[in-house]
Design an enzyme around this catalytic site. Structure first.
Site, PDB file in Angstrom:
ATOM      1  CE  LYS A 112      74.623 -14.923  32.431  1.00 40.88           C
ATOM      2  NZ  LYS A 112      73.367 -14.718  32.799  1.00 40.88           N
ATOM      3  CE  LYS A 193      74.258 -12.404  24.709  1.00 35.92           C
ATOM      4  NZ  LYS A 193      73.144 -11.684  25.137  1.00 35.92           N
ATOM      5  CE  LYS A 196      68.541  -7.162  29.460  1.00 34.15           C
ATOM      6  NZ  LYS A 196      67.645  -8.172  29.925  1.00 34.15           N
TER       7      LYS A 196
HETATM    8  P1  ATP Z   1      73.279 -10.827  29.522  1.00 37.32           P
HETATM    9  O1  ATP Z   1      74.080 -11.000  28.218  1.00 37.32           O
HETATM   10  O2  ATP Z   1      73.720 -10.199  30.565  1.00 37.32           O
HETATM   11  O3  ATP Z   1      72.762 -12.416  30.045  1.00 37.32           O
HETATM   12  P2  ATP Z   1      71.386 -10.051  27.413  1.00 37.32           P
HETATM   13  O4  ATP Z   1      71.622  -8.692  26.908  1.00 37.32           O
HETATM   14  O5  ATP Z   1      71.547 -11.549  27.030  1.00 37.32           O
HETATM   15  O6  ATP Z   1      72.052 -10.280  28.856  1.00 37.32           O
HETATM   16  P3  ATP Z   1      68.714 -11.058  28.342  1.00 37.32           P
HETATM   17  O7  ATP Z   1      67.846 -10.493  29.216  1.00 37.32           O
HETATM   18  O8  ATP Z   1      69.496 -12.416  28.513  1.00 37.32           O
HETATM   19  O9  ATP Z   1      69.770 -10.002  27.777  1.00 37.32           O
HETATM   20  O10 ATP Z   1      68.144 -11.239  26.695  1.00 37.32           O
HETATM   21  C1  ATP Z   1      66.803 -10.896  26.830  1.00 37.32           C
HETATM   22  C2  ATP Z   1      66.346 -11.217  25.124  1.00 37.32           C
HETATM   23  O11 ATP Z   1      67.111 -10.746  24.183  1.00 37.32           O
HETATM   24  C3  ATP Z   1      66.591 -12.866  25.024  1.00 37.32           C
HETATM   25  O12 ATP Z   1      65.670 -13.257  24.211  1.00 37.32           O
HETATM   26  C4  ATP Z   1      68.044 -12.752  24.062  1.00 37.32           C
HETATM   27  O13 ATP Z   1      68.036 -13.750  23.325  1.00 37.32           O
HETATM   28  C5  ATP Z   1      67.849 -11.638  23.175  1.00 37.32           C
HETATM   29  N1  ATP Z   1      69.235 -11.048  22.983  1.00 37.32           N
HETATM   30  C6  ATP Z   1      70.271 -10.677  23.967  1.00 37.32           C
HETATM   31  N2  ATP Z   1      71.199 -10.136  23.288  1.00 37.32           N
HETATM   32  C7  ATP Z   1      71.118 -10.110  22.231  1.00 37.32           C
HETATM   33  C8  ATP Z   1      71.760  -9.586  21.095  1.00 37.32           C
HETATM   34  N3  ATP Z   1      73.029  -9.396  21.134  1.00 37.32           N
HETATM   35  N4  ATP Z   1      71.167  -9.669  19.734  1.00 37.32           N
HETATM   36  C9  ATP Z   1      69.809 -10.252  19.538  1.00 37.32           C
HETATM   37  N5  ATP Z   1      69.215 -10.605  20.723  1.00 37.32           N
HETATM   38  C10 ATP Z   1      69.561 -10.703  21.861  1.00 37.32           C
END
Ligand code: ATP
Ligand code: LTN
Length: 327
Positions: A112, A193, A196
């Site tokens: 980040k 991955k 969001k």
């Molecule tokens: P960002 O990538 O913007 O940080 P994010 O998609 O990782 O956002 P978070 O709010 O950080 O979202 O994550 C919420 C939950 O979803 C966490 O427990 C994280 O481990 C899980 N998670 C996030 N992305 C994935 C993914 N691609 N596959 C499975 N679990 C995920």
């Protein structure tokens, strides 16, 4: 007495099927076996700039999504981090036992921080605030997706250091990863991955995508030059689609092979799209109902915050006392 679970996510919008399969589905599943506290961590969200109006809307939206996914407020507390000031208070105490080097080594911080010219202190402190979230409630189990395992290790290291310096205070929490769906990849690029903050059109199917949008994203997902599903030879894009289907439908590896081996990619995508649309439909219907009842949603959060705060206040009191601070 039931063991306690704490887990949380940022109200940063665009909740996608990766979040659901990797995280939120497990939240609903553990409610009967554990005493659960689920956090909406808005103070983590502001480690990168958030439009204030969007943030407050997304906090409510996320609470409604959790209710739509089957979190039952009669069993579990849904709380908002900024409504329980002990999160910030304990974070400061923990900051004072955490070497900067531990934080600078965090992969998520490095990724980040590389995106910004000026890196905010909050981004570096992010994992300490996360440790405070968990340790406040003496949670013994933390269900997360696999991108959070390093933060959980840090949480245990911080707790251990505090316990050594000031006496046994915090429970060292265990990480709980899902067996299937721990890492759903981007549809547009299966080497990254699903995330969001990656807001390009075809990257992620969000939980609130209308059926036609979800279908279109899946039909355009990146595959490879093989014509049909081969469980050995097909590339990461196809494996990701299979993983999404398997996770939604809860099928064994053998059942997946029986259903998909040799299927043409176009047909695979259609089948995955129909599965996703069908699984999202009841979630979306329930979400609409919950969002329409603003007072009810408020009540759920007020109750969750109050339940959380009772526990949090006592933990902070003990931690301050152990450190020789004024209580
Ligand atoms: P960002 O990538 O913007 O940080 P994010 O998609 O990782 O956002 P978070 O709010 O950080 O979202 O994550 C919420 C939950 O979803 C966490 O427990 C994280 O481990 C899980 N998670 C996030 N992305 C994935 C993914 N691609 N596959 C499975 N679990 C995920
Ligand atoms: N860093 C996590 C969100 C998070 C969290 C927590 C998860 C903040 N505090 C405490 C589990 C427990 C994320 O980005 N997914």
């Amino acid at each position: 007495m039931k063991k306690r679970v704490f887990t949380a996510a940022q109200p940063s919008g665009n909740v996608h099927i990766g979040n659901y399969l990797g995280a939120f589905r497990q939240w609903a599943a553990v409610q009967d076996d554990y005493e659960c506290i689920f956090g909406i961590v808005d103070m983590h969200a502001i480690t990168v700039y958030q439009d204030p109006k969007d943030l407050s809307y997304r906090t409510r939206e996320f609470a409604a999504i959790l209710l739509a996914l089957g979190i039952d407020p009669a069993k579990s507390a849904i709380m908002v981090q900024s409504a329980v000031p002990e999160h910030a208070e304990l974070a400061w105490l923990l900051t004072c036992v955490t070497p900067i080097g531990w934080l600078q080594r965090m992969t998520q911080f490095k990724t980040k921080a590389a995106r910004y010219e000026e890196v905010l202190d909050g981004l570096l402190q992010y994992p300490v605030l996360m440790a405070a979230d968990i340790l406040l409630y003496n949670a013994s189990i933390v269900p997360v997706g696999d991108d959070q395992t390093q933060h959980l290790e840090l949480t245990r290291d911080v707790a251990d250091r505090f316990n050594r310096l000031y006496g046994e205070t915090f429970v060292l929490p265990a990480t709980k990863l899902p067996t299937v769906g721990a890492r759903i990849m981007g549809l547009d690029d299966p080497t990254k991955k699903m995330s969001k903050s990656e807001d390009v059109g075809g990257h992620a199917v969000t939980l609130l995508d209308p059926p036609e949008v979800a279908r279109k994203k899946i039909m355009r997902a990146q595959t490879d030059s093989h014509p049909e599903v081969d469980f050995q030879l097909s590339g990461p894009g196809v494996k990701n689609l299979l993983q999404i289907y398997q996770a939604f439908e809860g099928l064994s590896d053998d059942a997946m092979k029986a259903e998909f081996a040799g299927m043409r990619y176009g047909d695979l995508k259609k089948r995955v799209a129909e599965c996703v649309v069908a699984r999202l439909q009841p979630i979306q219907a329930r979400f609409k109902e919950v969002m329409a009842d603003e007072a009810g949603l408020h009540r759920v959060l007020d109750e969750g915050n109050a339940r959380a705060r009772t526990i949090a206040m006592e933990t902070v009191r003990v931690a301050k006392e152990r450190m020789g601070l004024f209580v």
